[in-house]
Design a protein around this motif. Structure first.
Motif, PDB file in Angstrom:
ATOM      1  N   PHE A   1       0.824  -1.201   0.000  1.00  0.00           N
ATOM      2  CA  PHE A   1       0.000   0.000   0.000  1.00  0.00           C
ATOM      3  C   PHE A   1       0.863   1.256   0.000  1.00  0.00           C
ATOM      4  O   PHE A   1       0.498   2.272  -0.620  1.00  0.00           O
ATOM      5  CB  PHE A   1      -0.941  -0.003   1.205  1.00  0.00           C
ATOM      6  CG  PHE A   1      -2.179  -0.831   0.999  1.00  0.00           C
ATOM      7  CD1 PHE A   1      -3.137  -0.467   0.068  1.00  0.00           C
ATOM      8  CD2 PHE A   1      -2.392  -1.986   1.742  1.00  0.00           C
ATOM      9  CE1 PHE A   1      -4.271  -1.231  -0.138  1.00  0.00           C
ATOM     10  CE2 PHE A   1      -3.525  -2.755   1.552  1.00  0.00           C
ATOM     11  CZ  PHE A   1      -4.470  -2.377   0.607  1.00  0.00           C
ATOM     12  N   GLY A   2       2.006   1.218   0.703  1.00  0.00           N
ATOM     13  CA  GLY A   2       2.903   2.363   0.668  1.00  0.00           C
ATOM     14  C   GLY A   2       3.428   2.633  -0.730  1.00  0.00           C
ATOM     15  O   GLY A   2       3.484   3.782  -1.179  1.00  0.00           O
ATOM     16  N   GLY A   3       3.816   1.565  -1.455  1.00  0.00           N
ATOM     17  CA  GLY A   3       4.262   1.727  -2.831  1.00  0.00           C
ATOM     18  C   GLY A   3       3.149   2.217  -3.736  1.00  0.00           C
ATOM     19  O   GLY A   3       3.371   3.044  -4.623  1.00  0.00           O
ATOM     20  N   PHE A   4       1.926   1.713  -3.499  1.00  0.00           N
ATOM     21  CA  PHE A   4       0.789   2.153  -4.318  1.00  0.00           C
ATOM     22  C   PHE A   4       0.528   3.639  -4.127  1.00  0.00           C
ATOM     23  O   PHE A   4       0.332   4.386  -5.098  1.00  0.00           O
ATOM     24  CB  PHE A   4      -0.451   1.347  -3.937  1.00  0.00           C
ATOM     25  CG  PHE A   4      -1.732   1.912  -4.494  1.00  0.00           C
ATOM     26  CD1 PHE A   4      -2.040   1.783  -5.835  1.00  0.00           C
ATOM     27  CD2 PHE A   4      -2.612   2.604  -3.673  1.00  0.00           C
ATOM     28  CE1 PHE A   4      -3.212   2.331  -6.352  1.00  0.00           C
ATOM     29  CE2 PHE A   4      -3.784   3.143  -4.176  1.00  0.00           C
ATOM     30  CZ  PHE A   4      -4.082   3.003  -5.524  1.00  0.00           C
ATOM     31  N   TYR A   5       0.528   4.105  -2.872  1.00  0.00           N
ATOM     32  CA  TYR A   5       0.258   5.528  -2.635  1.00  0.00           C
ATOM     33  C   TYR A   5       1.425   6.403  -3.094  1.00  0.00           C
ATOM     34  O   TYR A   5       1.218   7.571  -3.465  1.00  0.00           O
ATOM     35  CB  TYR A   5      -0.050   5.763  -1.159  1.00  0.00           C
ATOM     36  CG  TYR A   5      -1.477   5.401  -0.786  1.00  0.00           C
ATOM     37  CD1 TYR A   5      -2.548   6.116  -1.304  1.00  0.00           C
ATOM     38  CD2 TYR A   5      -1.759   4.333   0.061  1.00  0.00           C
ATOM     39  CE1 TYR A   5      -3.858   5.791  -0.991  1.00  0.00           C
ATOM     40  CE2 TYR A   5      -3.066   3.998   0.385  1.00  0.00           C
ATOM     41  CZ  TYR A   5      -4.105   4.730  -0.145  1.00  0.00           C
ATOM     42  OH  TYR A   5      -5.401   4.397   0.172  1.00  0.00           O
ATOM     43  N   ALA A   6       2.649   5.874  -3.080  1.00  0.00           N
ATOM     44  CA  ALA A   6       3.773   6.631  -3.642  1.00  0.00           C
ATOM     45  C   ALA A   6       3.575   6.826  -5.147  1.00  0.00           C
ATOM     46  O   ALA A   6       3.829   7.903  -5.697  1.00  0.00           O
ATOM     47  CB  ALA A   6       5.081   5.895  -3.364  1.00  0.00           C
ATOM     48  N   TRP A   7       3.123   5.759  -5.824  1.00  0.00           N
ATOM     49  CA  TRP A   7       2.828   5.882  -7.256  1.00  0.00           C
ATOM     50  C   TRP A   7       1.649   6.819  -7.487  1.00  0.00           C
ATOM     51  O   TRP A   7       1.655   7.627  -8.418  1.00  0.00           O
ATOM     52  CB  TRP A   7       2.519   4.490  -7.815  1.00  0.00           C
ATOM     53  CG  TRP A   7       2.035   4.510  -9.225  1.00  0.00           C
ATOM     54  CD1 TRP A   7       2.781   4.650 -10.353  1.00  0.00           C
ATOM     55  CD2 TRP A   7       0.668   4.408  -9.669  1.00  0.00           C
ATOM     56  NE1 TRP A   7       1.981   4.633 -11.478  1.00  0.00           N
ATOM     57  CE2 TRP A   7       0.672   4.481 -11.080  1.00  0.00           C
ATOM     58  CE3 TRP A   7      -0.541   4.239  -9.006  1.00  0.00           C
ATOM     59  CZ2 TRP A   7      -0.491   4.406 -11.831  1.00  0.00           C
ATOM     60  CZ3 TRP A   7      -1.704   4.163  -9.762  1.00  0.00           C
ATOM     61  CH2 TRP A   7      -1.674   4.244 -11.144  1.00  0.00           C
ATOM     62  N   LEU A   8       0.626   6.740  -6.614  1.00  0.00           N
ATOM     63  CA  LEU A   8      -0.528   7.617  -6.750  1.00  0.00           C
ATOM     64  C   LEU A   8      -0.127   9.073  -6.546  1.00  0.00           C
ATOM     65  O   LEU A   8      -0.675   9.987  -7.184  1.00  0.00           O
ATOM     66  CB  LEU A   8      -1.609   7.219  -5.739  1.00  0.00           C
ATOM     67  CG  LEU A   8      -3.036   7.719  -6.005  1.00  0.00           C
ATOM     68  CD1 LEU A   8      -3.548   7.185  -7.327  1.00  0.00           C
ATOM     69  CD2 LEU A   8      -3.969   7.306  -4.862  1.00  0.00           C
ATOM     70  N   ASN A   9       0.824   9.319  -5.644  1.00  0.00           N
ATOM     71  CA  ASN A   9       1.353  10.673  -5.467  1.00  0.00           C
ATOM     72  C   ASN A   9       1.939  11.207  -6.771  1.00  0.00           C
ATOM     73  O   ASN A   9       1.768  12.379  -7.119  1.00  0.00           O
ATOM     74  CB  ASN A   9       2.429  10.678  -4.378  1.00  0.00           C
ATOM     75  CG  ASN A   9       1.870  10.980  -3.006  1.00  0.00           C
ATOM     76  OD1 ASN A   9       0.762  11.505  -2.869  1.00  0.00           O
ATOM     77  ND2 ASN A   9       2.622  10.637  -1.977  1.00  0.00           N
ATOM     78  N   ASP A  10       2.655  10.328  -7.478  1.00  0.00           N
ATOM     79  CA  ASP A  10       3.312  10.760  -8.713  1.00  0.00           C
ATOM     80  C   ASP A  10       2.308  11.077  -9.814  1.00  0.00           C
ATOM     81  O   ASP A  10       2.436  12.086 -10.509  1.00  0.00           O
ATOM     82  CB  ASP A  10       4.284   9.673  -9.198  1.00  0.00           C
ATOM     83  CG  ASP A  10       5.474   9.510  -8.270  1.00  0.00           C
ATOM     84  OD1 ASP A  10       5.735  10.431  -7.484  1.00  0.00           O
ATOM     85  OD2 ASP A  10       6.124   8.449  -8.323  1.00  0.00           O
ATOM     86  N   VAL A  11       1.326  10.206  -9.989  1.00  0.00           N
ATOM     87  CA  VAL A  11       0.414  10.368 -11.129  1.00  0.00           C
ATOM     88  C   VAL A  11      -0.662  11.420 -10.881  1.00  0.00           C
ATOM     89  O   VAL A  11      -1.236  11.951 -11.837  1.00  0.00           O
ATOM     90  CB  VAL A  11      -0.243   9.020 -11.502  1.00  0.00           C
ATOM     91  CG1 VAL A  11       0.814   8.017 -11.905  1.00  0.00           C
ATOM     92  CG2 VAL A  11      -1.091   8.480 -10.360  1.00  0.00           C
TER      93      VAL A  11
END
Length: 418
Positions: A336-346
């Motif tokens: 989930f941390g990696g997912f939200y990091a990617w969501l931050n980027d996009v």
């Protein structure tokens, strides 16, 4: 990877560079959701006895083989490796990943079919898919070090824009090598069992757990790198631990499988390696934070908050609930941390952060409550984790709604300009 490079790679391969990541993520999410639903149904005793027993036996395979490994090495490896490495544009990689996904899907169907020796066929197929996925990961990393300017002509100095490998890249590299060491042995054991030998199928939990643990640490380190980067000396120590656990662990497991070592001995070695890695990773995390002036706002940023849950569970959980449970629980938080990091980027951070923090709180409470030995605690934990997934669905719907509004606004502005 720049936008132009991404489009160039896409044109040469004929597939989107993110198609493989989406496929691996879809596989992991589907199997993880199925495993969670079955676990909740088992606690409520609403499943037939035969189905409940089969699903309970499949649960370790589901979480390690079809959730942890494809998510960390497949989905987030494809999403972030291209950003951390110089693009090489290997043409065959999307097709290789597509083959790995197809074989893994067949393996999943064999596991769930309930046919005679379906588990053995499924393990053999999964091993083939794991080899293809690992080969793709290694090709991406090695290809980033190939090309003009990497090997200089004789008499000329080497000029290159290469950057040192990050901890995330090192964990992907070592985990892929470890998986290449373990998967053929799993396939060989399944083949011998299918041919009539008995008692030769090695238990896969030890190497798979170590590979997931190392991959989770790499993704966590990538998230933390923005607020607490690891120094060079600390990084060298971390790489040594990563290589020892992710490569040495499967190599030792291979040897123990060849000499038919007992499951208790294999479990003991795996527990020792995982405990050493957990203590080392938690120590590196604490040391990196201790040397940085981290603000409260940065500490409660959504990706950092989720990854912190991984380190907390890893530092304390293995002493009580066992290393296997601690790694799986912590790995969910890193995903989930990696997912939200990617969501931050996009999205440039434009999503419901408070709801994402609420999801973290529900998930953390759910994990702690589920580890209790009482029926009430496990029921509350299952309900909290189910509620956290509902909050996640709300966050995603908000993001999609905002994206549609932004697209409609862009169309309207273009019409006005015309």
């Amino acid at each position: 990877m720049t936008s132009a490079q991404t489009q160039s790679v896409s044109r040469r391969s004929g597939l989107s560079p993110y198609a493989a990541a989406a496929g691996y993520l879809a596989l992991s999410v589907t199997v993880g959701g199925l495993a969670g639903a079955v676990a909740l149904a088992s606690q409520l005793h609403v499943l037939p006895a035969g189905l409940e027993a089969r699903m309970a036996a499949f649960h370790p395979s589901a979480m390690l083989l079809f959730v942890g490994v494809p998510a960390f090495l497949g989905a987030f490896g494809r999403l972030f490796l291209a950003r951390d490495l110089m693009s090489g544009g290997v043409k065959g990689l999307p097709l290789l990943d597509g083959g790995a996904l197809a074989v893994m899907l067949l393996a999943l169907l064999m596991f769930l079919s309930g046919v005679s020796q379906g588990d053995l066929f499924g393990m053999g197929l999964w091993s083939v898919g794991a080899i293809l996925m690992s080969a793709s990961t290694l090709a991406i990393i090695c290809d980033s070090r190939a090309g003009a300017g990497i090997v200089a002509p004789r008499g000329q100095e080497r000029v290159s824009g290469l950057v040192p490998f990050s901890l995330f890249v090192w964990t992907q590299l070592c985990a892929a090598i470890g998986l290449l060491l373990a998967a053929p042995v799993l396939a060989a054991g399944a083949t011998r069992e299918l041919l009539g030998a008995s008692g030769v199928m090695p238990h896969f939990e030890m190497p798979a757990t170590l590979i997931v643990l190392v991959s989770a640490f790499g993704l966590a380190a990538r998230v933390f790198d923005g607020i607490a980067p690891v120094g060079q000396k600390l990084k060298a120590g971390a790489v040594a631990v990563i290589a020892t656990v992710a490569i040495g662990g499967p190599a030792v497991w291979d040897r123990m499988a060849f000499v038919h070592a007992g499951p208790a001995c294999v479990q003991k070695v795996g527990t020792i390696l995982a405990a050493v890695a957990a203590i080392a990773f938690a120590g590196i995390w604490i040391r990196a934070l201790w040397r940085q002036a981290v603000t409260v706002r940065a500490a409660i940023d959504v990706p950092v908050l989720w990854v912190s849950g991984f380190f907390v569970l890893l530092a304390a959980g293995w002493m009580g609930s066992g290393v296997h449970t601690a790694v799986l629980n912590g790995a969910v938080f890193v995903l989930f941390g990696g997912f939200y990091a990617w969501l931050n980027d996009v999205t440039n951070g434009h999503y419901s952060r408070n709801f994402a923090r609420a999801q973290f709180g529900l998930m953390f409470f759910g994990v702690l409550a589920s580890d209790s030995n009482t029926g009430l605690g496990q029921a509350l934990g299952g309900a909290a984790m189910a509620a956290s997934l509902g909050v996640l669905a709300f966050v995603l719907l908000n993001v999609l709604s905002a994206g549609r509004k932004a697209a409609s606004g862009n169309v309207a502005m273009q019409e006005i300009r015309r």
